[in-house]
Write a protein that holds these residues in place. Sequence first.
Motif, mmCIF file in Angstrom:
data_model
loop_
_atom_site.group_PDB
_atom_site.id
_atom_site.type_symbol
_atom_site.label_atom_id
_atom_site.label_comp_id
_atom_site.label_asym_id
_atom_site.label_seq_id
_atom_site.Cartn_x
_atom_site.Cartn_y
_atom_site.Cartn_z
ATOM 1 N N GLU A 78 -27.385 -15.015 8.530
ATOM 2 C CA GLU A 78 -28.586 -14.335 8.032
ATOM 3 C C GLU A 78 -29.029 -14.841 6.659
ATOM 4 N N LEU A 79 -28.812 -16.150 6.425
ATOM 5 C CA LEU A 79 -29.303 -16.780 5.206
ATOM 6 C C LEU A 79 -30.666 -17.414 5.434
ATOM 7 N N ILE A 80 -30.970 -17.740 6.689
ATOM 8 C CA ILE A 80 -32.290 -18.263 7.042
ATOM 9 C C ILE A 80 -32.785 -17.568 8.302
ATOM 10 N N VAL A 81 -34.084 -17.681 8.522
ATOM 11 C CA VAL A 81 -34.669 -17.239 9.784
ATOM 12 C C VAL A 81 -35.406 -18.416 10.397
ATOM 13 N N ARG A 82 -35.440 -18.423 11.691
ATOM 14 C CA ARG A 82 -36.142 -19.441 12.479
ATOM 15 C C ARG A 82 -37.369 -18.770 13.053
ATOM 16 N N ARG A 83 -38.529 -19.316 12.745
ATOM 17 C CA ARG A 83 -39.787 -18.740 13.211
ATOM 18 C C ARG A 83 -40.489 -19.758 14.109
ATOM 19 N N TYR A 94 -38.285 -22.993 9.444
ATOM 20 C CA TYR A 94 -37.096 -22.358 8.888
ATOM 21 C C TYR A 94 -37.415 -21.872 7.484
ATOM 22 N N GLU A 95 -36.921 -20.665 7.179
ATOM 23 C CA GLU A 95 -37.216 -20.042 5.903
ATOM 24 C C GLU A 95 -36.007 -19.225 5.448
ATOM 25 N N LEU A 96 -35.801 -19.165 4.142
ATOM 26 C CA LEU A 96 -34.702 -18.370 3.608
ATOM 27 C C LEU A 96 -34.989 -16.884 3.730
ATOM 28 N N THR A 97 -33.938 -16.119 3.943
ATOM 29 C CA THR A 97 -34.013 -14.671 3.846
ATOM 30 C C THR A 97 -33.789 -14.312 2.369
ATOM 31 N N CYS A 98 -33.856 -13.044 2.060
ATOM 32 C CA CYS A 98 -33.549 -12.609 0.686
ATOM 33 C C CYS A 98 -32.131 -13.022 0.301
ATOM 34 N N ALA A 99 -31.198 -12.860 1.226
ATOM 35 C CA ALA A 99 -29.806 -13.242 0.942
ATOM 36 C C ALA A 99 -29.704 -14.735 0.653
ATOM 37 N N GLY A 100 -30.417 -15.554 1.406
ATOM 38 C CA GLY A 100 -30.407 -16.997 1.164
ATOM 39 C C GLY A 100 -31.048 -17.361 -0.154
ATOM 40 N N ALA A 101 -32.148 -16.698 -0.487
ATOM 41 C CA ALA A 101 -32.847 -16.971 -1.743
ATOM 42 C C ALA A 101 -31.999 -16.599 -2.951
ATOM 43 N N GLU A 102 -31.110 -15.633 -2.786
ATOM 44 C CA GLU A 102 -30.241 -15.238 -3.891
ATOM 45 C C GLU A 102 -29.228 -16.318 -4.253
ATOM 46 N N LEU A 103 -29.112 -17.349 -3.442
ATOM 47 C CA LEU A 103 -28.221 -18.461 -3.762
ATOM 48 C C LEU A 103 -28.809 -19.398 -4.813
#
Length: 124
Positions: A78-83, A94-103
Amino acid sequence: MIHPPRPEPHSESTDDSAHGALCPRFHRAVELIGRRWTGAIVRLLLTGPHRFNELLAAIPGISDRLLTERLRELEHEELIVRRVEPGSPVKVIYELTCAGAELKETLDALGRWAERWIGISASG
């Protein structure tokens, strides 16, 4: 940035140093981000959403099979989502989720550390 439902952050202390043990969450995070090409993929996605072929072209030496594998791992964590955007041809983004962006802060700090302490060998 996509905001999927997410669990509350873990409230238990992650500092197991007093007990001489390595925190399992820390170890899992390092193993995940430390996998070959994963850091590069996340760094690229920190600049915004990307299509598969954009990621493939931006990371020299990665195969399409390995990029697919890493993207699936990041999606599973759940670090990225596939749209998928319909059309001809279909666009997969592909895009980062909030959790991924926190990296971002962590990867920026790692980059600064690497600039200071890691030499570049003749092979790359």
